[in-house]
Design an enzyme around this catalytic site. Structure first.
Site, PDB file in Angstrom:
ATOM      1  N   THR A  55       0.843  -1.199   0.000  1.00  0.00           N
ATOM      2  CA  THR A  55       0.000   0.000   0.000  1.00  0.00           C
ATOM      3  C   THR A  55       0.875   1.244   0.000  1.00  0.00           C
ATOM      4  OG1 THR A  55      -1.879  -1.054   1.049  1.00  0.00           O
ATOM      5  CG2 THR A  55      -1.617   1.301   1.465  1.00  0.00           C
ATOM      6  N   GLN A  92      -4.342  -7.511  -5.536  1.00  0.00           N
ATOM      7  CA  GLN A  92      -4.899  -7.980  -4.273  1.00  0.00           C
ATOM      8  C   GLN A  92      -6.297  -7.390  -4.066  1.00  0.00           C
ATOM      9  OE1 GLN A  92      -3.493  -6.651  -0.416  1.00  0.00           O
ATOM     10  NE2 GLN A  92      -3.043  -8.759   0.143  1.00  0.00           N
ATOM     11  N   HIS A 142      -7.335 -10.877  -0.242  1.00  0.00           N
ATOM     12  CA  HIS A 142      -6.682 -10.434   1.002  1.00  0.00           C
ATOM     13  C   HIS A 142      -7.507 -10.926   2.196  1.00  0.00           C
ATOM     14  CE1 HIS A 142      -4.355  -8.284   3.799  1.00  0.00           C
ATOM     15  NE2 HIS A 142      -4.378  -7.066   3.296  1.00  0.00           N
ATOM     16  N   ASN A 154      -3.954  -9.785   7.810  1.00  0.00           N
ATOM     17  CA  ASN A 154      -3.711  -8.484   8.452  1.00  0.00           C
ATOM     18  C   ASN A 154      -4.960  -7.867   9.076  1.00  0.00           C
ATOM     19  OD1 ASN A 154      -1.088  -8.863   7.791  1.00  0.00           O
ATOM     20  ND2 ASN A 154      -1.106  -7.530   5.995  1.00  0.00           N
ATOM     21  N   TYR A 192      -8.056  -7.567   8.301  1.00  0.00           N
ATOM     22  CA  TYR A 192      -9.114  -6.860   7.566  1.00  0.00           C
ATOM     23  C   TYR A 192     -10.389  -7.722   7.534  1.00  0.00           C
ATOM     24  CZ  TYR A 192      -5.441  -3.557   6.754  1.00  0.00           C
ATOM     25  OH  TYR A 192      -4.447  -2.640   6.973  1.00  0.00           O
ATOM     26  N   ARG A 232      -4.221 -14.723   0.679  1.00  0.00           N
ATOM     27  CA  ARG A 232      -3.191 -14.400   1.671  1.00  0.00           C
ATOM     28  C   ARG A 232      -3.764 -14.548   3.077  1.00  0.00           C
ATOM     29  NH1 ARG A 232       0.689  -9.011   2.507  1.00  0.00           N
ATOM     30  NH2 ARG A 232       2.607 -10.201   2.542  1.00  0.00           N
ATOM     31  N   ASN A 259      -3.130  -3.945  13.370  1.00  0.00           N
ATOM     32  CA  ASN A 259      -4.338  -3.155  13.655  1.00  0.00           C
ATOM     33  C   ASN A 259      -4.870  -3.430  15.064  1.00  0.00           C
ATOM     34  OD1 ASN A 259      -4.544  -1.829  11.070  1.00  0.00           O
ATOM     35  ND2 ASN A 259      -5.115  -3.806  10.219  1.00  0.00           N
ATOM     36  N   GLY A 291       8.646  -7.559   0.497  1.00  0.00           N
ATOM     37  CA  GLY A 291       7.931  -6.296   0.471  1.00  0.00           C
ATOM     38  C   GLY A 291       8.898  -5.133   0.447  1.00  0.00           C
ATOM     39  N   ARG A 292       9.332  -4.699   1.636  1.00  0.00           N
ATOM     40  CA  ARG A 292      10.174  -3.506   1.722  1.00  0.00           C
ATOM     41  C   ARG A 292      11.400  -3.548   0.813  1.00  0.00           C
ATOM     42  NH1 ARG A 292       9.471  -3.633   8.150  1.00  0.00           N
ATOM     43  NH2 ARG A 292       9.628  -5.813   7.527  1.00  0.00           N
TER      44      ARG A 292
HETATM   45  C1  8OZ Z   1       0.192  -0.688   5.231  1.00  0.00           C
HETATM   46  C2  8OZ Z   1      -0.610   0.431   5.328  1.00  0.00           C
HETATM   47  C3  8OZ Z   1      -1.944   0.316   5.049  1.00  0.00           C
HETATM   48  C4  8OZ Z   1      -2.487  -0.885   4.677  1.00  0.00           C
HETATM   49  C5  8OZ Z   1      -1.950  -4.554   4.896  1.00  0.00           C
HETATM   50  C6  8OZ Z   1      -3.047  -3.401   3.103  1.00  0.00           C
HETATM   51  O1  8OZ Z   1      -1.364  -4.474   5.970  1.00  0.00           O
HETATM   52  C7  8OZ Z   1      -2.259  -3.312   4.166  1.00  0.00           C
HETATM   53  C8  8OZ Z   1      -1.685  -2.009   4.584  1.00  0.00           C
HETATM   54  C9  8OZ Z   1      -0.345  -1.895   4.865  1.00  0.00           C
HETATM   55  O2  8OZ Z   1      -2.293  -5.633   4.416  1.00  0.00           O
END
Ligand code: 8OZ
Length: 362
Positions: free
Chosen positions: A25, A98, A174, A177, A179, A226, A234, A319-320
Protein backbone atom coordinates in the site's frame (compact mmCIF):
# COMPACT_ATOMS: atom_id res chain seq x y z
CA UNK A 1 16.30 -29.48 -6.17
CA UNK A 2 14.75 -26.11 -7.10
CA UNK A 3 16.29 -22.75 -6.46
CA UNK A 4 14.76 -19.35 -5.89
CA UNK A 5 15.72 -18.44 -9.46
CA UNK A 6 14.05 -21.37 -11.25
CA UNK A 7 10.81 -20.90 -13.20
CA UNK A 8 7.58 -22.22 -11.73
CA UNK A 9 4.00 -22.56 -12.91
CA UNK A 10 1.44 -21.64 -10.27
CA UNK A 11 -2.02 -22.65 -11.43
CA UNK A 12 -2.41 -21.13 -14.90
CA UNK A 13 0.37 -18.55 -14.43
CA UNK A 14 3.92 -19.31 -15.66
CA UNK A 15 6.60 -17.41 -13.73
CA UNK A 16 10.26 -16.88 -14.61
CA UNK A 17 11.42 -17.22 -10.99
CA UNK A 18 10.11 -17.89 -7.48
CA UNK A 19 10.48 -14.38 -6.13
CA UNK A 20 7.30 -12.34 -5.65
CA UNK A 21 6.85 -8.66 -4.95
CA UNK A 22 4.50 -8.52 -1.97
CA UNK A 23 1.47 -6.20 -2.09
CA UNK A 24 2.47 -2.75 -0.86
CA UNK A 25 0.00 0.00 0.00
CA UNK A 26 1.42 3.40 -1.03
CA UNK A 27 -1.57 5.80 -0.82
CA UNK A 28 -0.82 7.47 -4.14
CA UNK A 29 -4.11 7.00 -5.99
CA UNK A 30 -5.50 10.05 -7.79
CA UNK A 31 -9.09 11.40 -7.94
CA UNK A 32 -11.58 8.57 -8.34
CA UNK A 33 -9.17 6.28 -6.51
CA UNK A 34 -7.42 5.55 -9.81
CA UNK A 35 -3.95 4.04 -9.86
CA UNK A 36 -1.46 6.92 -10.10
CA UNK A 37 0.08 7.31 -13.59
CA UNK A 38 3.46 6.91 -11.83
CA UNK A 39 2.42 3.36 -10.85
CA UNK A 40 2.93 2.36 -14.50
CA UNK A 41 6.65 3.12 -14.22
CA UNK A 42 6.90 1.82 -10.63
CA UNK A 43 5.59 -1.63 -11.48
CA UNK A 44 7.32 -1.70 -14.89
CA UNK A 45 10.66 -1.23 -13.10
CA UNK A 46 9.90 -4.26 -10.92
CA UNK A 47 8.71 -6.60 -13.71
CA UNK A 48 11.65 -9.00 -13.27
CA UNK A 49 9.91 -10.30 -10.16
CA UNK A 50 8.55 -13.76 -10.91
CA UNK A 51 5.20 -12.38 -9.77
CA UNK A 52 4.13 -8.86 -8.81
CA UNK A 53 1.23 -8.76 -6.38
CA UNK A 54 -0.10 -5.25 -6.88
CA UNK A 55 -1.12 -3.33 -3.78
CA UNK A 56 -4.42 -3.97 -2.02
CA UNK A 57 -7.25 -2.63 -4.20
CA UNK A 58 -10.65 -1.98 -2.58
CA UNK A 59 -13.40 -4.00 -4.29
CA UNK A 60 -16.13 -1.42 -3.55
CA UNK A 61 -16.53 2.05 -2.11
CA UNK A 62 -17.36 0.45 1.28
CA UNK A 63 -14.18 -1.66 1.13
CA UNK A 64 -11.88 1.35 1.48
CA UNK A 65 -10.16 2.21 4.74
CA UNK A 66 -7.25 4.44 3.84
CA UNK A 67 -6.85 7.61 1.82
CA UNK A 68 -5.89 7.33 -1.86
CA UNK A 69 -5.85 3.56 -2.32
CA UNK A 70 -6.51 2.51 -5.94
CA UNK A 71 -9.78 0.62 -6.36
CA UNK A 72 -10.75 -2.24 -8.64
CA UNK A 73 -14.48 -1.69 -9.08
CA UNK A 74 -15.15 1.18 -11.55
CA UNK A 75 -14.52 1.34 -15.32
CA UNK A 76 -12.12 4.27 -14.78
CA UNK A 77 -10.14 2.23 -12.22
CA UNK A 78 -9.96 -0.69 -14.65
CA UNK A 79 -8.63 1.61 -17.38
CA UNK A 80 -5.97 3.05 -15.05
CA UNK A 81 -4.81 -0.42 -13.98
CA UNK A 82 -4.74 -1.54 -17.64
CA UNK A 83 -1.80 0.79 -18.27
CA UNK A 84 0.05 -0.87 -15.39
CA UNK A 85 -0.57 -4.45 -16.53
CA UNK A 86 0.32 -3.60 -20.15
CA UNK A 87 3.65 -2.12 -19.02
CA UNK A 88 4.51 -5.15 -16.85
CA UNK A 89 3.56 -7.59 -19.60
CA UNK A 90 5.62 -5.65 -22.18
CA UNK A 91 8.63 -6.37 -19.93
CA UNK A 92 7.75 -10.07 -19.72
CA UNK A 93 6.47 -9.85 -16.15
CA UNK A 94 3.40 -11.29 -14.45
CA UNK A 95 1.09 -9.30 -12.19
CA UNK A 96 -1.96 -10.09 -10.06
CA UNK A 97 -3.91 -7.64 -7.90
CA UNK A 98 -4.90 -7.98 -4.27
CA UNK A 99 -8.68 -7.85 -3.72
CA UNK A 100 -9.15 -5.92 -0.48
CA UNK A 101 -12.00 -5.12 1.90
CA UNK A 102 -10.82 -3.40 5.08
CA UNK A 103 -13.93 -4.09 7.15
CA UNK A 104 -13.67 -2.16 10.41
CA UNK A 105 -10.29 -0.56 9.67
CA UNK A 106 -11.80 2.58 8.16
CA UNK A 107 -13.19 6.00 8.89
CA UNK A 108 -16.52 7.61 8.06
CA UNK A 109 -14.70 10.35 6.09
CA UNK A 110 -13.50 7.71 3.59
CA UNK A 111 -16.85 5.97 3.07
CA UNK A 112 -19.83 6.90 0.86
CA UNK A 113 -22.25 9.35 2.53
CA UNK A 114 -20.29 9.09 5.77
CA UNK A 115 -21.38 5.47 6.28
CA UNK A 116 -20.01 3.49 9.23
CA UNK A 117 -17.40 0.82 8.50
CA UNK A 118 -18.74 -2.74 8.44
CA UNK A 119 -17.43 -5.85 10.16
CA UNK A 120 -18.45 -9.20 11.61
CA UNK A 121 -19.43 -7.54 14.88
CA UNK A 122 -19.71 -3.99 16.20
CA UNK A 123 -16.56 -4.34 18.31
CA UNK A 124 -14.21 -1.40 17.66
CA UNK A 125 -10.41 -1.74 17.79
CA UNK A 126 -8.21 1.00 19.22
CA UNK A 127 -6.17 1.67 16.10
CA UNK A 128 -5.63 4.39 13.54
CA UNK A 129 -6.05 4.78 9.83
CA UNK A 130 -4.69 7.33 7.37
CA UNK A 131 -7.20 9.97 6.24
CA UNK A 132 -7.19 13.46 4.72
CA UNK A 133 -6.61 14.69 8.30
CA UNK A 134 -3.63 12.35 8.86
CA UNK A 135 -3.62 9.33 11.17
CA UNK A 136 -6.78 9.14 13.26
CA UNK A 137 -8.74 6.59 15.29
CA UNK A 138 -10.92 4.31 13.12
CA UNK A 139 -14.70 4.82 13.32
CA UNK A 140 -17.03 2.46 15.20
CA UNK A 141 -18.20 -0.31 12.85
CA UNK A 142 -21.60 -1.91 12.51
CA UNK A 143 -22.08 -5.66 12.18
CA UNK A 144 -23.11 -6.78 8.70
CA UNK A 145 -26.45 -8.58 8.59
CA UNK A 146 -26.45 -12.11 7.17
CA UNK A 147 -28.68 -10.90 4.33
CA UNK A 148 -25.98 -8.42 3.26
CA UNK A 149 -23.35 -11.12 2.74
CA UNK A 150 -24.48 -12.28 -0.72
CA UNK A 151 -23.95 -8.70 -1.91
CA UNK A 152 -20.51 -8.64 -0.32
CA UNK A 153 -19.55 -11.89 -2.05
CA UNK A 154 -20.83 -10.36 -5.30
CA UNK A 155 -18.49 -7.42 -4.72
CA UNK A 156 -15.50 -9.81 -4.57
CA UNK A 157 -16.74 -11.48 -7.74
CA UNK A 158 -17.07 -8.09 -9.44
CA UNK A 159 -13.55 -7.12 -8.30
CA UNK A 160 -12.18 -10.32 -9.81
CA UNK A 161 -14.00 -9.64 -13.09
CA UNK A 162 -12.64 -6.07 -13.13
CA UNK A 163 -9.13 -7.47 -12.54
CA UNK A 164 -9.45 -9.64 -15.64
CA UNK A 165 -10.72 -6.66 -17.67
CA UNK A 166 -7.73 -4.66 -16.43
CA UNK A 167 -5.38 -7.33 -17.82
CA UNK A 168 -4.15 -8.84 -14.55
CA UNK A 169 -2.93 -12.44 -14.65
CA UNK A 170 -5.03 -13.20 -11.59
CA UNK A 171 -6.00 -12.02 -8.13
CA UNK A 172 -4.95 -12.53 -4.53
CA UNK A 173 -7.84 -12.41 -2.06
CA UNK A 174 -6.68 -10.43 1.00
CA UNK A 175 -7.69 -12.53 4.00
CA UNK A 176 -4.81 -11.31 6.17
CA UNK A 177 -3.71 -8.48 8.45
CA UNK A 178 -7.01 -8.39 10.35
CA UNK A 179 -9.11 -6.86 7.57
CA UNK A 180 -12.70 -7.92 6.84
CA UNK A 181 -12.25 -11.61 6.05
CA UNK A 182 -10.02 -12.12 9.06
CA UNK A 183 -12.54 -10.20 11.17
CA UNK A 184 -14.95 -13.04 10.35
CA UNK A 185 -12.37 -15.80 10.91
CA UNK A 186 -11.15 -14.84 14.38
CA UNK A 187 -13.16 -15.44 17.53
CA UNK A 188 -11.43 -12.38 19.01
CA UNK A 189 -13.57 -10.21 16.69
CA UNK A 190 -16.45 -12.32 15.40
CA UNK A 191 -19.20 -12.25 18.04
CA UNK A 192 -21.95 -13.37 15.66
CA UNK A 193 -24.51 -16.07 16.08
CA UNK A 194 -26.03 -17.79 13.05
CA UNK A 195 -24.35 -19.32 10.01
CA UNK A 196 -21.32 -16.97 9.98
CA UNK A 197 -20.40 -16.99 13.69
CA UNK A 198 -19.59 -19.38 16.50
CA UNK A 199 -17.86 -22.54 15.30
CA UNK A 200 -14.69 -22.51 13.21
CA UNK A 201 -16.70 -23.79 10.24
CA UNK A 202 -19.12 -20.90 10.58
CA UNK A 203 -16.43 -18.24 10.99
CA UNK A 204 -14.60 -19.61 7.91
CA UNK A 205 -17.79 -19.70 5.84
CA UNK A 206 -17.52 -16.19 4.38
CA UNK A 207 -13.93 -16.69 3.20
CA UNK A 208 -14.78 -20.06 1.67
CA UNK A 209 -17.81 -18.60 -0.14
CA UNK A 210 -15.75 -15.64 -1.38
CA UNK A 211 -13.05 -17.98 -2.69
CA UNK A 212 -15.62 -20.20 -4.41
CA UNK A 213 -17.20 -17.16 -6.07
CA UNK A 214 -13.88 -15.72 -7.26
CA UNK A 215 -12.73 -19.12 -8.57
CA UNK A 216 -16.02 -19.54 -10.41
CA UNK A 217 -15.67 -16.07 -11.93
CA UNK A 218 -12.04 -16.19 -13.16
CA UNK A 219 -10.78 -19.74 -12.54
CA UNK A 220 -8.98 -21.23 -9.54
CA UNK A 221 -5.73 -21.31 -11.53
CA UNK A 222 -5.73 -17.49 -11.48
CA UNK A 223 -6.72 -17.14 -7.83
CA UNK A 224 -4.54 -16.95 -4.74
CA UNK A 225 -5.18 -16.05 -1.12
CA UNK A 226 -3.19 -14.40 1.67
CA UNK A 227 -3.42 -15.48 5.31
CA UNK A 228 -1.70 -14.26 8.50
CA UNK A 229 -2.59 -16.64 11.35
CA UNK A 230 -0.39 -15.01 14.01
CA UNK A 231 -0.39 -11.31 13.28
CA UNK A 232 -1.88 -8.81 15.70
CA UNK A 233 -1.73 -5.90 13.26
CA UNK A 234 -4.34 -3.16 13.66
CA UNK A 235 -4.30 -3.95 17.38
CA UNK A 236 -6.47 -7.00 16.70
CA UNK A 237 -5.93 -10.02 18.95
CA UNK A 238 -5.20 -13.51 17.65
CA UNK A 239 -7.83 -16.22 17.51
CA UNK A 240 -8.01 -18.40 20.64
CA UNK A 241 -6.79 -21.42 18.60
CA UNK A 242 -5.00 -20.29 15.44
CA UNK A 243 -3.67 -23.75 14.60
CA UNK A 244 -7.15 -25.26 14.51
CA UNK A 245 -8.75 -22.26 12.75
CA UNK A 246 -6.23 -21.86 9.94
CA UNK A 247 -5.83 -25.64 9.60
CA UNK A 248 -9.55 -25.84 8.92
CA UNK A 249 -9.32 -22.90 6.48
CA UNK A 250 -6.55 -24.59 4.49
CA UNK A 251 -8.51 -27.86 4.44
CA UNK A 252 -11.45 -25.98 2.91
CA UNK A 253 -9.30 -24.13 0.37
CA UNK A 254 -7.27 -27.19 -0.68
CA UNK A 255 -9.92 -28.76 -2.95
CA UNK A 256 -10.50 -25.51 -4.87
CA UNK A 257 -7.26 -25.89 -6.86
CA UNK A 258 -5.94 -22.39 -6.11
CA UNK A 259 -2.79 -21.10 -7.83
CA UNK A 260 -1.13 -20.26 -4.53
CA UNK A 261 -1.43 -19.59 -0.83
CA UNK A 262 0.57 -16.63 0.48
CA UNK A 263 1.33 -16.87 4.16
CA UNK A 264 2.62 -14.11 6.42
CA UNK A 265 4.59 -15.87 9.14
CA UNK A 266 4.39 -14.20 12.55
CA UNK A 267 3.79 -10.49 13.10
CA UNK A 268 3.32 -8.60 9.83
CA UNK A 269 6.47 -6.53 9.34
CA UNK A 270 7.86 -7.92 12.61
CA UNK A 271 9.10 -11.18 14.11
CA UNK A 272 8.38 -14.40 12.22
CA UNK A 273 8.38 -16.33 15.49
CA UNK A 274 7.16 -13.78 18.03
CA UNK A 275 8.35 -14.31 21.57
CA UNK A 276 5.60 -14.78 24.15
CA UNK A 277 3.32 -16.24 21.45
CA UNK A 278 2.65 -19.95 21.07
CA UNK A 279 4.67 -21.56 18.28
CA UNK A 280 2.62 -21.91 15.10
CA UNK A 281 3.28 -24.96 12.90
CA UNK A 282 3.20 -23.57 9.35
CA UNK A 283 4.45 -26.87 7.94
CA UNK A 284 1.28 -28.59 9.14
CA UNK A 285 -0.73 -26.19 6.96
CA UNK A 286 1.55 -26.49 3.99
CA UNK A 287 1.29 -30.29 3.97
CA UNK A 288 -2.47 -29.95 3.52
CA UNK A 289 -2.33 -27.53 0.56
CA UNK A 290 -1.67 -28.82 -2.98
CA UNK A 291 -0.95 -25.47 -4.71
CA UNK A 292 2.14 -23.27 -4.57
CA UNK A 293 3.17 -22.21 -1.06
CA UNK A 294 4.47 -18.64 -0.85
CA UNK A 295 6.12 -17.48 2.37
CA UNK A 296 6.60 -13.90 3.52
CA UNK A 297 7.89 -11.64 6.23
CA UNK A 298 11.39 -10.27 6.48
CA UNK A 299 13.21 -13.09 4.69
CA UNK A 300 16.90 -12.50 4.10
CA UNK A 301 18.55 -13.72 0.92
CA UNK A 302 20.01 -16.74 2.74
CA UNK A 303 16.68 -17.59 4.34
CA UNK A 304 14.84 -17.31 1.03
CA UNK A 305 17.37 -19.52 -0.77
CA UNK A 306 17.09 -22.09 2.02
CA UNK A 307 13.29 -22.02 2.10
CA UNK A 308 13.01 -22.94 -1.58
CA UNK A 309 16.03 -25.27 -1.73
CA UNK A 310 14.75 -27.28 1.24
CA UNK A 311 11.27 -27.52 -0.28
CA UNK A 312 9.71 -25.76 2.74
CA UNK A 313 8.28 -23.18 0.31
CA UNK A 314 7.71 -22.87 -3.43
CA UNK A 315 8.06 -19.09 -3.50
CA UNK A 316 9.19 -16.22 -1.27
CA UNK A 317 7.69 -12.73 -1.41
CA UNK A 318 9.58 -9.57 -0.47
CA UNK A 319 7.93 -6.30 0.47
CA UNK A 320 10.17 -3.51 1.72
CA UNK A 321 13.28 -4.70 -0.22
CA UNK A 322 11.28 -4.39 -3.45
CA UNK A 323 10.34 -0.79 -2.68
CA UNK A 324 13.97 0.32 -2.68
CA UNK A 325 15.38 -2.25 -5.15
CA UNK A 326 13.53 -2.42 -8.46
CA UNK A 327 16.09 -5.00 -9.65
CA UNK A 328 15.83 -7.07 -6.47
CA UNK A 329 15.87 -10.35 -8.40
CA UNK A 330 19.20 -9.50 -10.02
CA UNK A 331 20.65 -8.29 -6.71
CA UNK A 332 19.63 -11.52 -4.97
CA UNK A 333 21.02 -13.61 -7.81
CA UNK A 334 24.36 -11.77 -7.76
CA UNK A 335 24.39 -11.31 -3.97
CA UNK A 336 24.76 -7.57 -4.57
CA UNK A 337 24.13 -5.02 -1.80
CA UNK A 338 20.60 -3.71 -1.34
CA UNK A 339 19.64 -0.04 -1.35
CA UNK A 340 18.13 0.89 2.04
CA UNK A 341 14.51 2.00 2.24
CA UNK A 342 13.50 5.62 2.84
CA UNK A 343 10.67 4.92 5.28
CA UNK A 344 9.42 8.52 5.28
CA UNK A 345 8.61 8.18 1.56
CA UNK A 346 6.38 5.10 1.85
CA UNK A 347 2.91 6.63 1.94
CA UNK A 348 1.48 9.41 -0.21
CA UNK A 349 3.64 11.84 -2.17
CA UNK A 350 4.83 11.47 -5.74
CA UNK A 351 7.80 10.17 -7.67
CA UNK A 352 10.34 10.45 -4.86
CA UNK A 353 10.93 7.11 -3.17
CA UNK A 354 8.65 5.52 -5.78
CA UNK A 355 10.28 5.47 -9.20
CA UNK A 356 13.75 6.87 -8.44
CA UNK A 357 15.49 3.99 -6.65
CA UNK A 358 18.62 2.97 -8.59
CA UNK A 359 19.26 -0.14 -10.64
CA UNK A 360 22.66 -1.84 -10.43
CA UNK A 361 25.05 -0.46 -13.02
CA UNK A 362 26.19 -2.91 -15.68
C1 8OZ B 1 0.19 -0.69 5.23
C2 8OZ B 1 -0.61 0.43 5.33
C3 8OZ B 1 -1.94 0.32 5.05
C4 8OZ B 1 -2.49 -0.89 4.68
C5 8OZ B 1 -1.95 -4.55 4.90
C6 8OZ B 1 -3.05 -3.40 3.10
O1 8OZ B 1 -1.36 -4.47 5.97
C7 8OZ B 1 -2.26 -3.31 4.17
C8 8OZ B 1 -1.68 -2.01 4.58
C9 8OZ B 1 -0.35 -1.89 4.87
O2 8OZ B 1 -2.29 -5.63 4.42
Amino acid sequence: MSTLFDPIKIGDIALSNRIAMAPLTRNKAIAGNLANPLAVEHYRQRATAGLIIAEGAPISAMAQGYLDTPGIHTPEQVAAWRKVTDAVHAEGGRIVVQLWHVGRISHVSLLPDGASPVSSSNQCPTTQTFTREGFIQVSAPRALRDDELPGLIADYRHGARCAMEAGFDGVEVHSANTYLLEQFLRDSVNERSGPYGGSIANRARLLVEVMQAVCQEIGAGRTGVRLSPMTTSNNTPRDSDPQALYGYVVDQLAPLGLAYLHIIEGETGGARHPENAPRFDYGALRRRFPGAWMVNNGYTRAEALEAVASGRADMVSFGRPFVSNPDLVRRLREDAPLTPLLTDKLYGGGAEGYIDYPFLAD
